[in-house]
Design a protein around this motif. Sequence first.
Motif, mmCIF file in Angstrom:
data_model
loop_
_atom_site.group_PDB
_atom_site.id
_atom_site.type_symbol
_atom_site.label_atom_id
_atom_site.label_comp_id
_atom_site.label_asym_id
_atom_site.label_seq_id
_atom_site.Cartn_x
_atom_site.Cartn_y
_atom_site.Cartn_z
ATOM 1 N N CYS A 1 12.136 -7.949 -4.421
ATOM 2 C CA CYS A 1 10.983 -7.570 -3.592
ATOM 3 C C CYS A 1 10.519 -8.787 -2.802
ATOM 4 N N ASN B 1 7.468 -15.113 1.303
ATOM 5 C CA ASN B 1 6.614 -15.574 0.216
ATOM 6 C C ASN B 1 7.408 -16.526 -0.689
ATOM 7 N N LYS C 1 5.817 -14.209 -8.540
ATOM 8 C CA LYS C 1 4.620 -14.263 -9.392
ATOM 9 C C LYS C 1 3.419 -13.673 -8.666
ATOM 10 N N ASN D 1 -2.862 -12.732 -2.993
ATOM 11 C CA ASN D 1 -3.005 -13.287 -4.343
ATOM 12 C C ASN D 1 -3.339 -12.252 -5.418
HETATM 13 N N1 AMP Z 1 4.796 -5.762 1.129
HETATM 14 C C1 AMP Z 1 5.643 -6.069 0.138
HETATM 15 N N2 AMP Z 1 6.944 -5.747 0.226
HETATM 16 C C2 AMP Z 1 7.810 -6.042 -0.786
HETATM 17 N N3 AMP Z 1 7.462 -6.693 -1.884
HETATM 18 C C3 AMP Z 1 6.174 -7.046 -2.039
HETATM 19 C C4 AMP Z 1 5.199 -6.762 -1.037
HETATM 20 N N4 AMP Z 1 4.012 -7.235 -1.465
HETATM 21 C C5 AMP Z 1 4.244 -7.804 -2.668
HETATM 22 N N5 AMP Z 1 5.536 -7.702 -3.019
HETATM 23 C C6 AMP Z 1 6.211 -8.247 -4.232
HETATM 24 O O1 AMP Z 1 5.285 -8.290 -5.300
HETATM 25 C C7 AMP Z 1 5.035 -9.635 -5.706
HETATM 26 C C8 AMP Z 1 3.570 -9.771 -6.085
HETATM 27 O O2 AMP Z 1 2.803 -9.525 -4.934
HETATM 28 P P1 AMP Z 1 1.228 -9.298 -4.954
HETATM 29 O O3 AMP Z 1 0.937 -8.254 -5.941
HETATM 30 O O4 AMP Z 1 0.946 -8.865 -3.533
HETATM 31 O O5 AMP Z 1 0.626 -10.634 -5.278
HETATM 32 C C9 AMP Z 1 5.459 -10.493 -4.523
HETATM 33 O O6 AMP Z 1 5.832 -11.788 -4.970
HETATM 34 C C10 AMP Z 1 6.633 -9.686 -3.981
HETATM 35 O O7 AMP Z 1 7.807 -9.949 -4.734
#
Ligand code: AMP
Lengths: 259, 325
Positions: A18, A48, A129, A135
């Motif tokens: 992801c 990221n 992470k 965040n």
């Molecule tokens: N828009 C997105 N598309 C794909 N993977 C995502 C996306 N947003 C978050 N992720 C995956 O989820 C992880 C945690 O993201 P978050 O929950 O947004 O902090 C990230 O490090 C990505 O691996």
Amino acid sequence: MVSLFGRFRGGYMKILVCISQVPDTSTKIVLKDDNTAINNQGTTYIVNPYDEWYALVCALELKESGTASDIHLITVGKADVEPVIRKALALGGDEAIRIDADSNDPFQTATYIAEYAKSVSYDLILCGKESIDYNNGAVGAMLAGLLDIDYIGFATDIQINGSSVIVKREIEGGEETDACSLPVVIACQKGVAEARIPNMRGIMAARTRPLKAVTPVAVDPVTEILAYELPPAKAGIKLIEADNMDELVALLHTEAKVL
Amino acid sequence: MSVIVLVEHTEGSIKKKSLEAVQYATSIAQKTGTTVSAIVLGTLPNDEMENLGQYGAHKVLNVPDARLNELHPRAYTTALLTAAQQEASKIIIMLHDINGRAVAPRVAGKLKAGLVAGALSYPDLDKGFVIKKAVFSGKAFAHVNITSDVKVITLIPNTFQLNKGEGKASIEKLDVNFSDNDFGITVKEVNKIKGEIPLADAQLVVSGGRGLKGPENWGILEDLAKELGAATACSRPVADAHWRPHHEHVGQTGGTVRPDLYIAVGISGAIQHLAGVNGSKNIVVINKDPEAPFFKAANYGVVGDALEVLPKLTEAVKKFRQNHK
Ligand SMILES: Nc1ncnc2c1ncn2[C@@H]1O[C@H](COP(=O)(O)O)[C@@H](O)[C@H]1O
Ligand SMILES: Cc1cc2nc3c(=O)[nH]c(=O)nc-3n(C[C@H](O)[C@H](O)[C@H](O)COP(=O)(O)OP(=O)(O)OC[C@H]3O[C@@H](n4cnc5c(N)ncnc54)[C@H](O)[C@@H]3O)c2cc1C
């Protein structure tokens, strides 16, 4: 680092990584429209860092060691995220999937990815992470919940051993080693792999690797951002002479009240 | 209709940050005319559980299954969903820490609930259910409205004031139907770094950068940390060079700290470093370059050579501690 055990079984694993796009780490945040939006004029975007340096490279190592057969990258975003996905593909990966939607809500993002993942049945799903823009550190664990599979967060080492995985992860004040069966979602941080820099060959190859856009399933967000705010400027610093540490300690006691 | 709050404990006592979470839940319950049910998973002495009443918990729902003394995200989720259903809860509160971050999104996903991950404020109920959280690694804050019926919130530790009162919570056993899958993860080994204060929750942090020149100079930084009872941290190049273990690396691509006091020694204050420490309530910067950007983010500054200033500061703290026993 990743283990070589899988090689002896013949590579079979399908891995989904992801990937989210975020503003470059040195970006200064500027607000607009009555503080209801971020001004992203002139912002450069990057993959990221947790997704690129750790999750993606870990997947590549698993393929190089013969453990994994296919690596798919997935991202939720509109067409403007494609250049960043190409950057990720320049490191490696067999194909990329872009769910054609703009989502700022972890539930929506996780649902989109879960629906796609169900159609392919991956053995391992790697994410970062957290994304360094919002965040939340939420999408990975939520995705695992929606798929009804296990989740391990804050991973620092991943070893595949046949159909099971052994993961070292951070705990409060130390480290723990967990084992579980595939499939599983693992959120990666430093330690899982060594960051790489894409080379010219990778960049050329990335141009021809398939990047397909997928129409998202219908799901409404369950959160909305109403406004943003910038942190207040620090109210002036007090300088203390290097020979007068008693004064610093006194200030920390009487003024800051932290001692 | 109670507010549910997951309580973390270790070695027979409740973690302080979980008391903050109970207090937070109490405030919401008061505003919404409900009560607080604290969820204790695993085994804990009764008086510890009863004492949650001092922070406003009405009752404790306990699942005294020793397997739950370890984190099992799926089992925790099953237990929380059972409790939420039994109590007809619409608001579920956890901590934004390693455990909470494995469980809260899972619970939220199952309930199709909006999640605010890393709350820094109480919800503003006049505008909906609006909570402030840090975004862009503390370079900005967002006011997030949860629009779903059920709401899940994780709290940043060391943010909400404790306010101890009187009261005793009643304890009820919660019956949960676990499946084998709930315990699909086996814990093989646990390595606690001896005597180390977990960085993410530390109230005092002493952190070193490349200005300390090499790992051999970390002794004087550790002396100060020891005298203060502080955790130690470092900048990224320091961890990359293996002068310090990687879990000490703070910043946009490392850990985040929010202590009462962050002492930065020989760290320039790059924007990526600040992103991990800008939630600190007080910042002291020790740097030999008066132009170092970190001074702009600091409350107190000392311009000088770290190798000379650190021992002096340690001495001063020692003296202070002796006079304030
Ligand atoms: N828009 C997105 N598309 C794909 N993977 C995502 C996306 N947003 C978050 N992720 C995956 O989820 C992880 C945690 O993201 P978050 O929950 O947004 O902090 C990230 O490090 C990505 O691996
Ligand atoms: C994508 C990306 C992500 C990054 N993520 C992070 C991150 O998460 N965390 C992080 O920390 N960095 C991160 N960085 C790196 C960051 O940009 C800086 O390079 C780094 O923080 C600098 O570390 P430093 O301050 O220890 O070293 P330097 O920049 O070398 O600064 C050393 C400082 O010590 C001072 N000094 C020297 N000698 C002495 C002495 N004897 N006494 C007192 N002071 C002295 C100097 O004046 C200087 O200010 C990231 C960079 C990028 C590009």
